[in-house]
Design an enzyme around this catalytic site. Structure first.
Site, PDB file in Angstrom:
ATOM      1  N   LYS A  61       0.545  -1.726   0.228  1.00 22.45           N
ATOM      2  CA  LYS A  61      -0.402  -0.089  -0.414  1.00 22.45           C
ATOM      3  C   LYS A  61       0.955   1.492  -0.630  1.00 22.45           C
ATOM      4  CE  LYS A  61      -3.500  -2.770   2.303  1.00 22.45           C
ATOM      5  NZ  LYS A  61      -4.538  -3.053   3.744  1.00 22.45           N
ATOM      6  N   GLN A  71      -4.413  -1.465   9.893  1.00 22.77           N
ATOM      7  CA  GLN A  71      -4.350  -2.957   9.049  1.00 22.77           C
ATOM      8  C   GLN A  71      -4.967  -4.278  10.286  1.00 22.77           C
ATOM      9  OE1 GLN A  71      -2.569  -3.475   6.138  1.00 22.77           O
ATOM     10  NE2 GLN A  71      -3.838  -6.040   5.728  1.00 22.77           N
ATOM     11  N   ASP A 116     -10.683   2.627   4.132  1.00 20.10           N
ATOM     12  CA  ASP A 116     -11.037   1.713   3.986  1.00 20.10           C
ATOM     13  C   ASP A 116     -12.595   1.346   4.262  1.00 20.10           C
ATOM     14  OD1 ASP A 116      -8.946  -0.736   3.885  1.00 20.10           O
ATOM     15  OD2 ASP A 116      -8.661  -0.358   6.113  1.00 20.10           O
TER      16      ASP A 116
END
Lengths: 299, 299
Positions: A53, A97, A120
């Site tokens: 990422k 994460q 997200d």
């Protein structure tokens, strides 16, 4: 043989487009979009994902940083760290994460990220907006599936789609967009008839639903779940599964949910694993970050 | 002949249970739960619905009041009125009867009601929580369908369910609960395989999906959409549709989406219209109001 829906090449195209847009945006006087990736503990796969990422961010002109905490980091400290990033005007996007170490409530953590910085798309508010077909930040994997269907011009209107897997971050939002009205504000409704299958769908019913589907999206993590006899000739298969298996030579390789070699003889189009939905997910995360930056800074 | 799933009698049972619970709750020192129903304009059907809700509230011991505004009432004034009720510690539940007159943004209005007082379950936060299988306030009609399946002991686990209609207040939340994991926190997951059909599902595909269904929930407002040849012998049919039609004698009567006389020869169980989901919806609204009161007052 089925057309291969090459996610790697498409992701590169999208990132190239994004790079130009971000460059133009900076040129009219904005600072670069900024992303913070929080990772807790030492899970090697998670560290690899975050590294990918950060690399993608750097490729498109997003200023990104990893914030690492060790496994003993507490929920309270994590929440305080997120709240501090929420207040930081130099941060546009925050992602945590997953999975988090045991003892930390992932739902509580996801819901601490400010909705407008939640790249997200896991915050309750963003999920609610998605479910109501409102413009919002959509979970990157789900958005990747929809974007692939659009860019590869797979017709969904009035077609039968099956989503295998009902996870809240992947299967559920995909089913939501696939069945929704294309005229609603989100612009992401695909107007398909959608069947949601999951672990309690009996095998013979899964087979029956899949064989009637024009589009199958599978997100289970069960290798070779989708076999050739479950696929209607010409159907489109989007494989979101990623499982690490040992090859005969003892090497680790990534496989999807689809029995690729056999299914690609029957299907009209299929995404490979690796090189399908995976790279597209990272590209969509970058798009989400730029979108969050634009929205927060009023353009 | 199909078993008739008598919603009127079940609603009475539920309201009787609720009446006892509310009575006990008041007896330990709480004031009665309180509900405010806002209605704007002169739509006769809406006024009837509100009257039924107020009556049901009075039956179970909820203190309820209708707040009427005329058709010229503005969006800003309506929002100000809701905000004032949000702040009022003597009000536990607020509902705004839909539809609102043209020019008023229903989404904005629904999202003005404080989530904890939103007994209709239309606020983005409540929709998000529902989609994530979290405890929340669920739209009353959708909750009525799930409650009927539970109370009438219709097995849903691993069964095929079809939801016809994808509205955000009815079809979508029903599909969400029907397919979700029964072990999640909401306690409302039904673990069925769910197919969502809608206006763009081709007729022959609707027929095919329905014929394979153990449970059909229909919420379209199209009389006689669901015909006997679309029903698997023994299936359960929940009819959420309510349409006013003129009978041959010129009287207005209410009909559902199901060709009741023919379907009840094939189905295992079917809800009548009227007397099915309708009265159950009002009972569930009362349950939502009591739940909101309990939660806000910490018990």
């Amino acid at each position: 043989m089925a057309r291969v829906l090459d996610g790697k090449t498409l992701a590169k195209e999208i990132k190239d487009e994004l790079k130009i847009k971000i460059h133009d945006w900076i040129n009219i006087g904005h600072r670069a979009p900024s992303l913070r990736c929080i990772i807790v503990g030492n899970d090697p796969a998670s560290h690899t994902y975050v590294k990918n990422k950060i690399q993608a961010a750097s490729d498109v002109g997003i200023e990104a940083e990893t914030i690492k905490y060790d496994e003993t980091f507490t929920e309270d400290a994590l929440i305080a760290a997120i709240e501090s990033l929420n207040r930081d005007k130099n941060v546009d996007g925050i992602l945590v994460q997953l999975p988090l170490p045991g003892g930390i409530d992932e739902r509580k953590v996801c819901n601490t990220v400010a909705p407008e910085k939640d790249v997200d798309g896991f915050h309750i508010t963003n999920v609610g907006q998605l479910s109501l077909d409102m413009p919002t930040i959509v979970p990157a994997t789900a958005l990747a599936v929809i974007e692939m269907l659009k860019r590869f011009k797979i017709e969904t209107f009035g077609r039968n789609a099956v989503v295998v897997g009902r996870s809240k971050n992947v299967g559920m939002p995909i089913a939501m967009m696939l069945h929704s009205d294309g005229n609603h504000d989100s612009g992401l409704g695909m107007d398909a008839t959608v069947t949601i299958c999951h672990r309690y769908t009996p095998a013979e019913q899964l087979e029956l639903h899949c064989r009637n589907a024009d589009i199958i999206v599978t997100a289970t993590g069960i290798p070779k779940l989708i076999k050739a006899n479950m696929v209607k000739p010409g159907a489109t298969i989007i494989d979101v599964g990623i499982t690490r298996v040992q090859s005969e030579q003892g090497k680790t390789k990534l496989v999807g949910d689809v029995d690729y070699d056999e299914v690609s003889k029957i299907a009209g189009a299929v995404t490979p694993v690796p090189g399908g939905v995976g790279p597209m997910t990272v590209a969509m995360l970058m798009q989400n970050t730029f979108q969050a930056a634009q929205k927060q800074r009023g353009s």
